[in-house]
Scaffold this active site. Structure first.
Site, PDB file in Angstrom:
ATOM      1  N   HIS A  19     -11.431  -3.338   3.158  1.00 31.77           N
ATOM      2  CA  HIS A  19     -10.813  -2.846   3.686  1.00 31.77           C
ATOM      3  C   HIS A  19     -11.985  -2.134   4.336  1.00 31.77           C
ATOM      4  CE1 HIS A  19      -8.505  -0.793   2.144  1.00 31.77           C
ATOM      5  NE2 HIS A  19      -8.422   0.762   3.486  1.00 31.77           N
ATOM      6  N   ASP A  20     -12.539  -1.037   3.447  1.00 33.42           N
ATOM      7  CA  ASP A  20     -13.777   0.037   3.260  1.00 33.42           C
ATOM      8  C   ASP A  20     -15.207  -0.272   3.268  1.00 33.42           C
ATOM      9  OD1 ASP A  20     -11.377   1.924   4.477  1.00 33.42           O
ATOM     10  OD2 ASP A  20     -10.469   2.258   2.539  1.00 33.42           O
ATOM     11  N   GLU A  58      -6.279   3.665  -5.866  1.00 34.57           N
ATOM     12  CA  GLU A  58      -7.577   4.171  -5.147  1.00 34.57           C
ATOM     13  C   GLU A  58      -7.943   5.439  -5.907  1.00 34.57           C
ATOM     14  OE1 GLU A  58      -9.676   4.203  -1.367  1.00 34.57           O
ATOM     15  OE2 GLU A  58      -8.007   5.059  -1.102  1.00 34.57           O
ATOM     16  N   ASP A  95       0.849  -1.150  -0.056  1.00 35.75           N
ATOM     17  CA  ASP A  95       0.310  -0.099   0.065  1.00 35.75           C
ATOM     18  C   ASP A  95       1.027   1.206  -0.030  1.00 35.75           C
ATOM     19  OD1 ASP A  95      -2.426   1.403   0.404  1.00 35.75           O
ATOM     20  OD2 ASP A  95      -3.159   0.059   1.354  1.00 35.75           O
ATOM     21  N   ASP A 151      -2.746   4.553  -2.388  1.00 35.33           N
ATOM     22  CA  ASP A 151      -3.890   4.951  -1.499  1.00 35.33           C
ATOM     23  C   ASP A 151      -4.554   6.497  -1.535  1.00 35.33           C
ATOM     24  OD1 ASP A 151      -5.774   4.903   1.228  1.00 35.33           O
ATOM     25  OD2 ASP A 151      -5.396   6.524   1.633  1.00 35.33           O
TER      26      ASP A 151
END
Ligand code: NOJ
Length: 556
Positions: free
Chosen positions: A330-331, A256, A98, A199
């Site tokens: 994870h969101d 993302e 990430d 991210d």
């Protein structure tokens, strides 16, 4: 057609905190991941995307990085990461890290310097503005509620934080900052990692004037998104990053990108522009979101809207660019609870949703526990939540929107990010075999029914269904390369499509109904030598109707 390894790969996302604890401190860790590599190999995935493992004070569970080249103590050490990379590679699994460079932690040494004085050399690594009297420089709201600006006493001005006040935004206008980021990326690339998941990367270029955002529905804050999403220099920055780092290694990249549309995504992923390989778009996860309270509105959603969105993305990136395919991360809440049926038809609907996604064109992502059909958890009070977004939203909905307790809890239960973050359910022992200590977030109470050990012992489990979907992708080039075409466009409960490649046709039929639905498809009935590649029901005497949440894939 360009042949690239990441177009044929299936990615598995690990949220290390919740995956597997090896030392009994209640927090997942890197040795825990290493102990499960054979499990992942059995599933058949090619790539692991690791959510952040870097040193962090955990205001946002690792998405607030204090040091990019140190490992979070609870997760292990740099030796552990080296071992993970080496072990994974030995098993033929790649590792994607990430990359969180829209912001750092406020405890990062760059920020400590930046906030110390106006003439510090790192001052311009962050975004500073004078206030208007007692007021913040503009009216933007942070993603986690409240103002996006925080006052800094020593310098008597404000810094921008699009997320929590412990996540100050980096100033990408500053070439020295950009070089530091590229240096850090190169450091990781030299270690032998295989890519980056970036991210909120489309937030890094802000409109230079940082204008006020539009206020709606009597809200205190304005919406700054038009001035930082897909901002004026975003493509320049990505091209520069590509030139300086990405082009020098064989890396997979996925950006993302909240608020990205198909046209913009085509630019980001057009291989001739040298930016990123693919993006995570959010449109399909936003069905049922309200205008006023966004995802917390959690309105009823329409299958035809989901079809329209996913088909638009399939068609829009057909010849230029590439799609990522995901339901979970994870969101997001668990997909079987969101779009499937987590009661009577949990197994059937988990398999159907997997079929729908994995037969599309793009690179599929599986989020830990999705391959077990894990569901949303049970939260009974605000104290059961851990996530900063859930907790801040709880108080915002209570104090500002004046929602009653039940309405707030229903919204959080349906859409909280904590649903994704409950520990992976490995077996029936205490805490689902995740830890011998006390888990940092309570295990979903349904772990006796839903766990990996049980799935591995049942040849009809969700796990083996995912395994088969992955194998099919590796066997039939039509799944990787075929052209997508939506069929039964108006059917309210059937999501069906074809894929076309070198004279062959793949037919994918997915029912979203808990009842039988009629399905009349003469050309399929007449097709000679059609082969059923996979289904979540036995097809011994292929019925004319689709059973609850049935999925079938034919090759013709
Ligand atoms: C997106 C990440 O996926 C999310 O978990 C995080 O809170 C924000 N970016 C801020 O880093």
């Amino acid at each position: 057609m360009e042949q690239q390894w990441w177009k044929e790969a299936v990615v598995y996302q690990i949220y290390p905190r919740s995956f597997k604890d090896s030392n009994g401190d209640g927090i997942g860790d890197i040795q825990g991941i290493i102990s499960k590599l054979d499990y992942l190999k059995l599933l058949g995935i090619d790539v692991i995307w690791l959510s952040p493992v870097y040193d962090s004070p955990n205001d946002d569970n690792g998405y607030d990085i204090r040091n990019y080249t140190e490992i979070m103590q609870e997760f292990g050490s740099m030796e552990d990461i080296d071992e993970l990379i080496a072990e994974a590679h030995r098993k033929g699994i790649k590792i994607v890290m990430d990359l969180v460079v829209n912001h750092t932690s406020d405890e990062h040494e760059w920020f400590l310097e930046s906030k110390s004085s106006k003439d510090n050399p790192k001052r311009d690594f962050y975004i500073w503005r004078e206030g208007n009297g007692d007021e913040a420089p503009n009216n933007w709201e942070s993603m986690f509620r409240g103002s996006a600006w925080e006052y800094n006493e020593p310098t008597e001005d404000y810094y921008l934080h699009l997320f929590s006040k412990k996540q100050p935004d980096l100033n990408w206008e500053n070439p020295a900052l950009r070089q530091e980021v590229y240096k850090m990326m190169t450091w990781w690339a030299e270690k032998g990692i295989d890519g980056f998941r970036m991210d909120v990367i489309n937030f890094i270029s802000k409109h230079p004037d940082l204008p006020d955002g539009e206020k709606s529905h009597g809200k205190e804050f304005g919406n700054g998104a038009p001035f930082f999403m897909n901002g004026p220099k975003i493509h320049d920055y990505l091209q520069e990053m590509n030139k300086e780092v990405l082009s020098r290694y064989d890396l997979m990249t996925v950006g993302e990108m909240p608020g990205v549309d198909v046209e913009e995504a085509r630019k980001y992923t057009d291989s001739s522009r040298n930016e990123v390989n693919m993006v995570f778009q959010f449109e399909h996860m936003g069905v049922g979101d309200g205008v006023e309270e966004g995802k917390w509105s959690n309105n009823a959603w329409e299958l035809n809207e989901l079809k329209e969105i996913l088909s638009r993305w399939q068609n829009g990136l057909e010849t230029t660019g590439w799609n990522s395919l995901y339901w979970n991360n994870h969101d997001q809440p668990r997909v079987v609870s969101r779009f499937g049926n987590d009661g009577q038809y949990r197994v059937e609907s988990a398999k159907m949703l997997a079929t729908l996604l994995h037969m599309m064109k793009g690179t599929p992502y599986i989020y830990q526990g999705e391959e077990l059909g894990m569901t949303n958890s049970e939260f009974t009070s605000v104290h059961d939540f851990n996530d900063i977004e859930s907790i801040n939203s709880y108080y915002d909905l209570k104090n500002r929107a004046k929602w009653d307790e039940e309405k707030i809890m229903n919204a959080l239960k349906a859409r909280s990010r904590d649903n994704a973050r409950t520990p992976v359910q490995w077996d029936q022992t205490e805490h689902a075999g995740f830890t011998t200590g006390n888990p940092w977030l309570e295990v979903n109470p349904n772990y006796n029914d839903i766990n990996a050990e049980k799935c591995l012992a049942d040849k009809n489990s969700v796990f083996y269904y995912y395994q088969k979907l992955i194998q099919l992708r590796k066997t039939y080039p039509i799944i990787v390369h075929g052209k997508y075409e939506l069929i039964f466009k108006e059917h309210p409960q059937l999501f069906a499509y074809e894929r076309h490649y070198e004279g062959k046709k793949l037919v994918v039929l997915c029912s979203f109904s808990p009842e039988k639905i009629d399905f009349d498809y003469p050309s399929l009935d007449k097709a000679d030598g059609k082969e059923l590649l996979i289904s979540n029901y036995s097809q011994e005497n292929q019925p004319e109707a689709l059973r609850p949440y049935e999925a079938r894939v034919y090759l013709i």
